[in-house]
Design an enzyme around this catalytic site. Structure first.
Site, PDB file in Angstrom:
ATOM      1  CB  SER A  31      58.948 -41.322  23.952  1.00 53.08           C
ATOM      2  OG  SER A  31      58.426 -40.250  23.194  1.00 53.08           O
ATOM      3  CG  HIS A  32      54.970 -41.366  21.359  1.00 56.92           C
ATOM      4  ND1 HIS A  32      55.706 -40.566  22.205  1.00 56.92           N
ATOM      5  CD2 HIS A  32      53.773 -41.541  21.951  1.00 56.92           C
ATOM      6  CE1 HIS A  32      54.965 -40.249  23.254  1.00 56.92           C
ATOM      7  NE2 HIS A  32      53.790 -40.826  23.127  1.00 56.92           N
ATOM      8  CG  PHE A  54      55.416 -29.120  23.547  1.00 61.31           C
ATOM      9  CD1 PHE A  54      54.375 -28.783  24.373  1.00 61.31           C
ATOM     10  CD2 PHE A  54      55.958 -28.140  22.716  1.00 61.31           C
ATOM     11  CE1 PHE A  54      53.863 -27.491  24.395  1.00 61.31           C
ATOM     12  CE2 PHE A  54      55.453 -26.846  22.730  1.00 61.31           C
ATOM     13  CZ  PHE A  54      54.397 -26.518  23.568  1.00 61.31           C
ATOM     14  CG  LEU A  64      49.560 -34.949  19.261  1.00 64.98           C
ATOM     15  CD1 LEU A  64      49.009 -33.668  19.903  1.00 64.98           C
ATOM     16  CD2 LEU A  64      48.439 -35.957  19.088  1.00 64.98           C
ATOM     17  CG  HIS A 121      51.860 -20.247  36.531  1.00 63.37           C
ATOM     18  ND1 HIS A 121      53.173 -19.991  36.846  1.00 63.37           N
ATOM     19  CD2 HIS A 121      51.463 -19.232  35.725  1.00 63.37           C
ATOM     20  CE1 HIS A 121      53.556 -18.855  36.285  1.00 63.37           C
ATOM     21  NE2 HIS A 121      52.533 -18.377  35.587  1.00 63.37           N
ATOM     22  CG  HIS A 147      45.775 -40.107  20.073  1.00 65.76           C
ATOM     23  ND1 HIS A 147      47.150 -40.101  20.088  1.00 65.76           N
ATOM     24  CD2 HIS A 147      45.400 -39.327  19.033  1.00 65.76           C
ATOM     25  CE1 HIS A 147      47.583 -39.333  19.090  1.00 65.76           C
ATOM     26  NE2 HIS A 147      46.542 -38.861  18.429  1.00 65.76           N
ATOM     27  NE  ARG A 200      52.508 -42.897  33.249  1.00 66.55           N
ATOM     28  CZ  ARG A 200      52.667 -42.571  34.516  1.00 66.55           C
ATOM     29  NH1 ARG A 200      52.952 -41.321  34.828  1.00 66.55           N
ATOM     30  NH2 ARG A 200      52.538 -43.467  35.470  1.00 66.55           N
ATOM     31  N   GLY A 201      56.252 -41.605  28.219  1.00 64.89           N
ATOM     32  CA  GLY A 201      57.069 -42.607  27.530  1.00 64.89           C
ATOM     33  C   GLY A 201      58.550 -42.424  27.838  1.00 64.89           C
ATOM     34  CD  GLU A 202      61.949 -39.322  26.114  1.00 62.91           C
ATOM     35  OE1 GLU A 202      62.933 -39.790  26.706  1.00 62.91           O
ATOM     36  OE2 GLU A 202      61.860 -39.275  24.877  1.00 62.91           O
ATOM     37  NE  ARG A 258      66.903 -28.667  17.861  1.00 62.43           N
ATOM     38  CZ  ARG A 258      65.758 -29.348  18.017  1.00 62.43           C
ATOM     39  NH1 ARG A 258      64.728 -29.147  17.222  1.00 62.43           N
ATOM     40  NH2 ARG A 258      65.638 -30.209  19.019  1.00 62.43           N
TER      41      ARG A 258
HETATM   42  P1  NDP Z   1      60.205 -32.967  23.299  1.00 61.81           P
HETATM   43  O1  NDP Z   1      60.385 -32.139  24.515  1.00 61.81           O
HETATM   44  O2  NDP Z   1      61.207 -33.994  22.970  1.00 61.81           O
HETATM   45  O3  NDP Z   1      60.079 -32.019  22.013  1.00 61.81           O
HETATM   46  C1  NDP Z   1      59.084 -31.038  21.952  1.00 61.81           C
HETATM   47  C2  NDP Z   1      59.190 -30.196  20.710  1.00 61.81           C
HETATM   48  O4  NDP Z   1      60.214 -29.225  20.903  1.00 61.81           O
HETATM   49  C3  NDP Z   1      59.549 -30.942  19.449  1.00 61.81           C
HETATM   50  O5  NDP Z   1      58.840 -30.385  18.385  1.00 61.81           O
HETATM   51  C4  NDP Z   1      61.058 -30.705  19.347  1.00 61.81           C
HETATM   52  O6  NDP Z   1      61.571 -30.818  18.030  1.00 61.81           O
HETATM   53  C5  NDP Z   1      61.171 -29.308  19.864  1.00 61.81           C
HETATM   54  N1  NDP Z   1      62.482 -28.993  20.416  1.00 61.81           N
HETATM   55  C6  NDP Z   1      63.216 -29.727  21.283  1.00 61.81           C
HETATM   56  N2  NDP Z   1      64.368 -29.102  21.567  1.00 61.81           N
HETATM   57  C7  NDP Z   1      64.363 -27.949  20.861  1.00 61.81           C
HETATM   58  C8  NDP Z   1      65.274 -26.861  20.736  1.00 61.81           C
HETATM   59  N3  NDP Z   1      66.421 -26.846  21.386  1.00 61.81           N
HETATM   60  N4  NDP Z   1      64.943 -25.844  19.919  1.00 61.81           N
HETATM   61  C9  NDP Z   1      63.778 -25.841  19.241  1.00 61.81           C
HETATM   62  N5  NDP Z   1      62.871 -26.834  19.329  1.00 61.81           N
HETATM   63  C10 NDP Z   1      63.166 -27.875  20.129  1.00 61.81           C
HETATM   64  O7  NDP Z   1      58.749 -33.646  23.306  1.00 61.81           O
HETATM   65  P2  NDP Z   1      57.932 -34.308  24.495  1.00 61.81           P
HETATM   66  O8  NDP Z   1      58.789 -35.279  25.245  1.00 61.81           O
HETATM   67  O9  NDP Z   1      57.227 -33.278  25.267  1.00 61.81           O
HETATM   68  O10 NDP Z   1      56.843 -35.146  23.637  1.00 61.81           O
HETATM   69  C11 NDP Z   1      57.271 -36.199  22.805  1.00 61.81           C
HETATM   70  C12 NDP Z   1      56.115 -36.759  22.022  1.00 61.81           C
HETATM   71  O11 NDP Z   1      55.209 -37.394  22.875  1.00 61.81           O
HETATM   72  C13 NDP Z   1      55.299 -35.758  21.207  1.00 61.81           C
HETATM   73  O12 NDP Z   1      55.354 -36.185  19.858  1.00 61.81           O
HETATM   74  C14 NDP Z   1      53.878 -35.898  21.747  1.00 61.81           C
HETATM   75  O13 NDP Z   1      52.837 -35.804  20.765  1.00 61.81           O
HETATM   76  C15 NDP Z   1      53.915 -37.285  22.319  1.00 61.81           C
HETATM   77  N6  NDP Z   1      52.901 -37.450  23.369  1.00 61.81           N
HETATM   78  C16 NDP Z   1      51.749 -38.107  23.070  1.00 61.81           C
HETATM   79  C17 NDP Z   1      50.777 -38.278  24.040  1.00 61.81           C
HETATM   80  C18 NDP Z   1      49.481 -38.946  23.723  1.00 61.81           C
HETATM   81  O14 NDP Z   1      48.664 -39.088  24.611  1.00 61.81           O
HETATM   82  N7  NDP Z   1      49.219 -39.369  22.517  1.00 61.81           N
HETATM   83  C19 NDP Z   1      50.961 -37.790  25.398  1.00 61.81           C
HETATM   84  C20 NDP Z   1      52.195 -37.053  25.577  1.00 61.81           C
HETATM   85  C21 NDP Z   1      53.134 -36.904  24.606  1.00 61.81           C
HETATM   86  P3  NDP Z   1      62.515 -32.100  17.634  1.00 61.81           P
HETATM   87  O15 NDP Z   1      61.584 -33.279  17.592  1.00 61.81           O
HETATM   88  O16 NDP Z   1      63.084 -31.742  16.308  1.00 61.81           O
HETATM   89  O17 NDP Z   1      63.554 -32.216  18.716  1.00 61.81           O
HETATM   90  O1  PYC Z   2      54.120 -40.478  26.513  1.00 58.95           O
HETATM   91  O2  PYC Z   2      52.919 -39.306  27.916  1.00 58.95           O
HETATM   92  C1  PYC Z   2      53.037 -40.142  27.033  1.00 58.95           C
HETATM   93  C2  PYC Z   2      51.806 -40.773  26.516  1.00 58.95           C
HETATM   94  C3  PYC Z   2      50.631 -40.942  27.186  1.00 58.95           C
HETATM   95  C4  PYC Z   2      49.788 -41.578  26.308  1.00 58.95           C
HETATM   96  C5  PYC Z   2      50.462 -41.783  25.143  1.00 58.95           C
HETATM   97  N1  PYC Z   2      51.698 -41.277  25.282  1.00 58.95           N
END
Ligand code: NDP
Ligand code: PYC
Length: 343
Positions: free
Chosen positions: A45-46, A178, A123, A228, A119, A185-187, A303
């Site tokens: 997603s990134h 996370f 992160l 919440h 950005h 949103r990328g997902e 994990r």
């Molecule tokens: P995920 O829900 O995929 O993962 C969140 C975190 O939880 C990760 O560190 C992941 O580790 C960990 N995790 C997942 N499953 C488990 C588990 N079973 N046990 C323990 N830890 C677990 O991430 P999101 O989809 O919420 O976000 C993805 C990315 O999007 C992030 O890197 C975030 O910075 C980026 N993002 C950036 C934005 C921006 O504006 N720049 C906006 C929103 C998101 P692992 O990776 O090892 O699975």
């Molecule tokens: O994946 O939610 C996201 C996002 C928003 C801006 C950058 N990444």
């Protein structure tokens, strides 16, 4: 045709795309590192999927490809500022990092405020760069209004990522990273492209009804994680990494961009803490005590966060990164056409 490439080959290809699009080396190089790292660590997603949005943002004039970040760090001040000058956050972060690390080690606690940046990235690259200095770290930023607060039904908060890192001796750091929405949103965009429905509970449509249709979700609103609780953490990020640092909140970002199809322009907050300084005078080495905790977590069969990512990294470093034919063709097109490749 599908291809398997080394991490460095992919990074160079990405950098060439950005240079071809008119970006200066100072912006293109850090950007290519962070996107190649996303692919390397299995964070699609990134990863390279973001290149198109970056080119669109450049073409729309909503980011500067030639910005030179400016550092402001008065002697002894715990708050280090970098103005990104409308460029990407990555170059600004790299400029501020050494000063942030020195200040956190001297003072115990220091903050890096990045203002006026775009950005779009994960992160964790920033988290890992700070933990490499044997510092604990919290990183956060807004994005653009796309998440309804718990109990609401209209996009207001951003997907506002929150990440934390704790350094470990001789091992990868403990890192979580996370979105404060149920998923990034990328997902949702990746599900849309793959023609797959969303899992239940990710989003609501324009009428505020639950939906698993990615298009309806993109038009409607995403939901905060944990009801919440996620809503409150997302709000905290608007306050600390938006309002408190004099930068845009997610609704203001959406007003500025007029669309969620471009990368968001706002600020970022990085808080670095020195565990040795915080623990001074108390019993026990904080790093050794942290290991006891991590072992207890894993001892139950759970994990640690980032474990999947570090495993993906080891595999990519040993065997290369697999790219689909469609991904290769798209990158070739970006390289051939530059900004003409995007609307
Ligand atoms: P995920 O829900 O995929 O993962 C969140 C975190 O939880 C990760 O560190 C992941 O580790 C960990 N995790 C997942 N499953 C488990 C588990 N079973 N046990 C323990 N830890 C677990 O991430 P999101 O989809 O919420 O976000 C993805 C990315 O999007 C992030 O890197 C975030 O910075 C980026 N993002 C950036 C934005 C921006 O504006 N720049 C906006 C929103 C998101 P692992 O990776 O090892 O699975
Ligand atoms: O994946 O939610 C996201 C996002 C928003 C801006 C950058 N990444």
């Amino acid at each position: 045709m599908d291809e398997t490439v080394s991490v460095e080959t992919l990074r160079q290809r990405i950098e060439r795309i950005f240079l071809r699009a008119g970006m200066h080396e100072g912006q293109a190089a850090p950007l290519s590192r962070v996107i190649a790292a996303g692919e390397r660590d299995g964070c699609k997603s990134h990863g390279i999927y973001r290149i198109e949005g970056i080119l669109r943002t450049l073409k729309a004039g909503k980011v500067s490809g030639s910005a030179e970040p400016v550092l402001q760090a008065a002697a002894g001040d715990a708050i280090v500022r970098v103005n990104a000058g409308g460029g990407f956050s990555n170059a600004a972060f790299e400029l501020g990092l050494p000063v942030l690390a020195d200040r956190a080690k001297d003072l115990g606690l220091a903050a890096l405020v990045v203002n006026d940046c775009v950005h779009f990235a994960a992160l964790w690259p920033e988290v890992e760069a700070v933990t490499a200095h044997r510092l604990a770290v919290l990183v956060m930023c807004p994005s653009y209004a796309s998440v309804a607060p718990a109990g609401g039904n209209q996009p207001l908060l951003g997907t506002n990522p929150l990440a934390f890192g704790w350094p470990r001796t001789g091992r990868h750091p403990y890192v979580f990273d996370f979105a404060t929405s149920v998923a990034a949103r990328g997902e949702i965009e990746l599900h849309r492209r793959a023609g797959k429905p969303l899992p239940d509970g990710w989003a609501i449509d324009l009428q505020g009804q639950p939906t698993t249709d990615p298009d309806a979700a993109l038009a409607g609103a995403m939901l905060p994680f944990g009801g919440h609780k996620g809503s409150a953490i997302g709000t905290m990020i608007e306050l600390l990494a938006g309002i408190m640092i004099g930068d845009l909140t997610s609704p203001e970002v959406l007003d500025f961009l007029g669309t969620t199809a471009l990368a968001p322009f706002h600020g970022e907050l990085i808080l670095a803490m020195c565990p040795d300084k915080f623990a001074a005078g108390r019993t026990g080495d904080p790093f050794a005590r942290a290991e006891v905790l991590f072992e207890a977590i894993q001892g139950q069969g759970a994990r640690l966060p980032s474990q999947r990512r570090f495993a993906a990294r080891a595999k990519a470093e040993a065997q290369g990164i697999d790219l689909t034919g469609a991904e290769v063709a798209q990158m070739d097109r970006f390289l051939a056409l530059g900004l003409d490749a995007v609307a």
